[in-house]
Design a protein around this motif. Structure first.
Motif, PDB file in Angstrom:
ATOM      1  N   ARG A  98      43.968  30.776  31.562  1.00 43.80           N
ATOM      2  CA  ARG A  98      44.789  30.484  32.449  1.00 43.80           C
ATOM      3  C   ARG A  98      44.395  29.819  33.531  1.00 43.80           C
ATOM      4  O   ARG A  98      45.022  29.317  34.788  1.00 43.80           O
ATOM      5  CB  ARG A  98      45.154  32.055  33.129  1.00 43.80           C
ATOM      6  CG  ARG A  98      46.119  32.888  31.658  1.00 43.80           C
ATOM      7  CD  ARG A  98      46.531  34.186  32.496  1.00 43.80           C
ATOM      8  NE  ARG A  98      47.369  35.041  31.252  1.00 43.80           N
ATOM      9  CZ  ARG A  98      47.278  36.324  31.320  1.00 43.80           C
ATOM     10  NH1 ARG A  98      46.598  36.896  32.186  1.00 43.80           N
ATOM     11  NH2 ARG A  98      48.008  36.822  30.486  1.00 43.80           N
ATOM     12  N   GLU A  99      43.030  29.948  33.700  1.00 40.09           N
ATOM     13  CA  GLU A  99      42.133  29.241  34.698  1.00 40.09           C
ATOM     14  C   GLU A  99      42.596  27.641  34.481  1.00 40.09           C
ATOM     15  O   GLU A  99      42.281  27.221  33.513  1.00 40.09           O
ATOM     16  CB  GLU A  99      40.876  29.744  34.814  1.00 40.09           C
ATOM     17  CG  GLU A  99      40.434  30.929  35.134  1.00 40.09           C
ATOM     18  CD  GLU A  99      41.122  31.532  36.451  1.00 40.09           C
ATOM     19  OE1 GLU A  99      41.128  30.638  37.392  1.00 40.09           O
ATOM     20  OE2 GLU A  99      41.650  32.642  36.565  1.00 40.09           O
TER      21      GLU A  99
ATOM     22  N   ARG B  19      43.158  35.129  28.708  1.00 34.22           N
ATOM     23  CA  ARG B  19      42.716  35.202  30.330  1.00 34.22           C
ATOM     24  C   ARG B  19      41.953  34.046  30.914  1.00 34.22           C
ATOM     25  O   ARG B  19      42.549  33.403  31.942  1.00 34.22           O
ATOM     26  CB  ARG B  19      41.968  36.601  30.408  1.00 34.22           C
ATOM     27  CG  ARG B  19      41.683  36.774  32.096  1.00 34.22           C
ATOM     28  CD  ARG B  19      42.892  36.858  32.952  1.00 34.22           C
ATOM     29  NE  ARG B  19      42.243  37.017  34.013  1.00 34.22           N
ATOM     30  CZ  ARG B  19      42.127  35.627  35.048  1.00 34.22           C
ATOM     31  NH1 ARG B  19      42.188  34.634  34.401  1.00 34.22           N
ATOM     32  NH2 ARG B  19      41.587  36.282  36.099  1.00 34.22           N
ATOM     33  N   LEU B  20      41.063  33.550  30.092  1.00 30.71           N
ATOM     34  CA  LEU B  20      40.380  32.396  30.613  1.00 30.71           C
ATOM     35  C   LEU B  20      41.173  31.072  30.616  1.00 30.71           C
ATOM     36  O   LEU B  20      40.901  30.215  31.732  1.00 30.71           O
ATOM     37  CB  LEU B  20      39.054  32.405  29.907  1.00 30.71           C
ATOM     38  CG  LEU B  20      38.109  33.568  30.120  1.00 30.71           C
ATOM     39  CD1 LEU B  20      36.607  33.337  29.328  1.00 30.71           C
ATOM     40  CD2 LEU B  20      37.792  33.554  31.672  1.00 30.71           C
TER      41      LEU B  20
ATOM     42  N   VAL C 120      34.853  34.747  35.625  1.00 29.49           N
ATOM     43  CA  VAL C 120      35.369  33.313  36.165  1.00 29.49           C
ATOM     44  C   VAL C 120      34.479  32.671  37.050  1.00 29.49           C
ATOM     45  O   VAL C 120      34.182  31.564  36.802  1.00 29.49           O
ATOM     46  CB  VAL C 120      36.924  33.287  36.451  1.00 29.49           C
ATOM     47  CG1 VAL C 120      37.043  32.059  36.996  1.00 29.49           C
ATOM     48  CG2 VAL C 120      37.802  33.697  35.127  1.00 29.49           C
ATOM     49  N   ARG C 121      33.902  33.634  38.068  1.00 30.18           N
ATOM     50  CA  ARG C 121      33.142  32.990  39.198  1.00 30.18           C
ATOM     51  C   ARG C 121      31.740  32.606  38.619  1.00 30.18           C
ATOM     52  O   ARG C 121      31.216  31.863  39.070  1.00 30.18           O
ATOM     53  CB  ARG C 121      33.181  34.017  40.342  1.00 30.18           C
ATOM     54  CG  ARG C 121      34.343  34.067  41.204  1.00 30.18           C
ATOM     55  CD  ARG C 121      34.087  34.832  42.680  1.00 30.18           C
ATOM     56  NE  ARG C 121      33.753  36.217  42.174  1.00 30.18           N
ATOM     57  CZ  ARG C 121      34.493  37.157  42.149  1.00 30.18           C
ATOM     58  NH1 ARG C 121      35.718  37.222  42.324  1.00 30.18           N
ATOM     59  NH2 ARG C 121      33.841  38.388  42.049  1.00 30.18           N
TER      60      ARG C 121
ATOM     61  N   ARG D 171      31.908  29.398  36.651  1.00 31.24           N
ATOM     62  CA  ARG D 171      31.951  28.482  37.495  1.00 31.24           C
ATOM     63  C   ARG D 171      30.488  28.339  38.331  1.00 31.24           C
ATOM     64  O   ARG D 171      30.040  27.078  38.230  1.00 31.24           O
ATOM     65  CB  ARG D 171      33.033  28.575  38.628  1.00 31.24           C
ATOM     66  CG  ARG D 171      34.576  28.271  38.148  1.00 31.24           C
ATOM     67  CD  ARG D 171      35.537  28.324  38.785  1.00 31.24           C
ATOM     68  NE  ARG D 171      36.898  28.302  38.558  1.00 31.24           N
ATOM     69  CZ  ARG D 171      37.944  29.223  38.771  1.00 31.24           C
ATOM     70  NH1 ARG D 171      37.821  30.026  39.626  1.00 31.24           N
ATOM     71  NH2 ARG D 171      39.058  28.951  38.438  1.00 31.24           N
TER      72      ARG D 171
ATOM     73  N   LYS E 153      34.895  42.492  35.821  1.00 30.36           N
ATOM     74  CA  LYS E 153      36.301  42.065  35.982  1.00 30.36           C
ATOM     75  C   LYS E 153      36.597  40.562  35.546  1.00 30.36           C
ATOM     76  O   LYS E 153      35.636  39.737  35.828  1.00 30.36           O
ATOM     77  CB  LYS E 153      36.748  42.289  37.403  1.00 30.36           C
ATOM     78  CG  LYS E 153      36.694  43.848  38.090  1.00 30.36           C
ATOM     79  CD  LYS E 153      37.255  43.799  39.196  1.00 30.36           C
ATOM     80  CE  LYS E 153      37.428  45.384  39.872  1.00 30.36           C
ATOM     81  NZ  LYS E 153      37.744  45.245  41.222  1.00 30.36           N
ATOM     82  N   PRO E 154      37.780  40.127  35.091  1.00 27.29           N
ATOM     83  CA  PRO E 154      37.720  38.845  34.712  1.00 27.29           C
ATOM     84  C   PRO E 154      37.520  37.974  35.809  1.00 27.29           C
ATOM     85  O   PRO E 154      37.099  36.724  35.657  1.00 27.29           O
ATOM     86  CB  PRO E 154      38.993  38.910  34.158  1.00 27.29           C
ATOM     87  CG  PRO E 154      39.502  40.226  33.805  1.00 27.29           C
ATOM     88  CD  PRO E 154      38.779  41.107  34.533  1.00 27.29           C
ATOM     89  N   GLU E 155      37.925  38.255  36.916  1.00 24.84           N
ATOM     90  CA  GLU E 155      37.711  37.315  37.988  1.00 24.84           C
ATOM     91  C   GLU E 155      36.335  37.036  38.419  1.00 24.84           C
ATOM     92  O   GLU E 155      35.884  35.822  38.617  1.00 24.84           O
ATOM     93  CB  GLU E 155      38.458  37.927  39.235  1.00 24.84           C
ATOM     94  CG  GLU E 155      40.006  38.176  39.192  1.00 24.84           C
ATOM     95  CD  GLU E 155      40.443  39.432  38.612  1.00 24.84           C
ATOM     96  OE1 GLU E 155      39.335  40.243  38.241  1.00 24.84           O
ATOM     97  OE2 GLU E 155      41.516  39.313  38.069  1.00 24.84           O
ATOM     98  N   GLN E 156      35.492  38.104  38.326  1.00 23.91           N
ATOM     99  CA  GLN E 156      34.059  37.981  38.380  1.00 23.91           C
ATOM    100  C   GLN E 156      33.447  37.128  37.634  1.00 23.91           C
ATOM    101  O   GLN E 156      32.484  36.294  37.471  1.00 23.91           O
ATOM    102  CB  GLN E 156      33.324  39.249  38.456  1.00 23.91           C
ATOM    103  CG  GLN E 156      31.878  39.123  38.975  1.00 23.91           C
ATOM    104  CD  GLN E 156      31.034  40.445  38.980  1.00 23.91           C
ATOM    105  OE1 GLN E 156      31.682  41.518  39.113  1.00 23.91           O
ATOM    106  NE2 GLN E 156      29.808  40.501  39.300  1.00 23.91           N
TER     107      GLN E 156
END
Length: 238
Positions: free
Chosen positions: A46-47, A43-44, A135-136, A139, A130-133
């Motif tokens: 993909r960023e 998943r990561l 990722v944030r 970063r 959540k994966p999006e959080q």
């Protein structure tokens, strides 16, 4: 305990990724649950700016990877193997000072969070995040930000404020503009809001923030706010 919901595709095209550039964030995942770790790695990966994303399955691999690769971010499972995750975070701090640690955990006790922050952890997130959080957060910690669950943040700040203050005023080293940026942080403004409030660009606010963190001897905005509160700075009406 829940896990991060990730979708693993079985038909991803096999292609060679370009070599990482200076703007990429290298990530090391430390988790002894292989299926979870590999799904999260997929998943990561993909960023576009998270690469390479590597996995370590035991403490020995974690130490070797940190010492050799110096990843920008270590994502560490609090329940990692039989080794102390906090001890591994401390090892990362000593062996690779530029590595920022994100802790995934099912524990939200304020004292545990404070101990982890004081030990070098920069983000404390539930494993169900959540994966999006996530990722944030990854970063964010590379920019000097700290991530703590909102439901324990107030208690964490109260604990930090209650720590013994320094004898001299630590804020005396700041320029007037840096104090304005810090005051805006104490008031709860985001970087974008601070830029608008002070009529600055976000890049300029980032520069002031980095200089301020360096002068105060802290590693995150959370620590700088706690230090400001201990030093007598209070939120203003806005």
């Amino acid at each position: 305990m829940g896990v991060i919901p990730v979708h693993v595709s079985t038909d991803l095209p096999r292609m060679r990724r370009a070599a990482p550039d200076a703007g990429d964030i290298s990530v090391l995942l430390a988790d002894d649950h292989a299926l979870f770790a590999e799904a999260l790695q997929t998943r990561l990966s993909r960023e576009p700016d998270l690469r390479p994303v590597r996995v370590a399955y035991n403490a020995e691999q974690v130490r070797a990877r940190i010492s050799r690769d110096h990843p920008a971010v270590l994502v560490l499972d609090m329940a990692f193997s039989n080794d102390s995750a906090v001890a591994l975070a401390g090892f990362a701090r000593e062996a690779s000072p530029t590595t920022r640690v994100v802790m995934l955990t099912g524990v939200d006790a304020p004292n545990s969070v404070v101990s982890a922050l004081q030990g070098g952890v920069r983000a404390w997130l539930p494993k169900t995040v959540k994966p999006e959080q996530l990722v944030r957060a990854i970063r964010g910690v590379t920019r000097g930000e700290a991530w703590v669950p909102p439901d324990v943040l107030g208690q964490v700040l109260n604990t930090l404020v209650g720590l013994e203050p320094q004898q001299a005023d630590p804020l005396a080293v700041l320029t007037p503009r840096e104090r304005e940026v810090l005051q805006a942080m104490v008031d709860g403004f985001s970087r974008v809001q601070i830029a608008a409030r002070l009529h600055l660009s976000t890049n300029t606010v980032r520069t002031h923030t980095q200089n301020m963190l360096s002068k105060l001897g802290v590693h995150s905005t959370l620590e700088s706010v706690a230090l400001a509160l201990r030093s007598g700075m209070r939120a203003t009406d806005h």
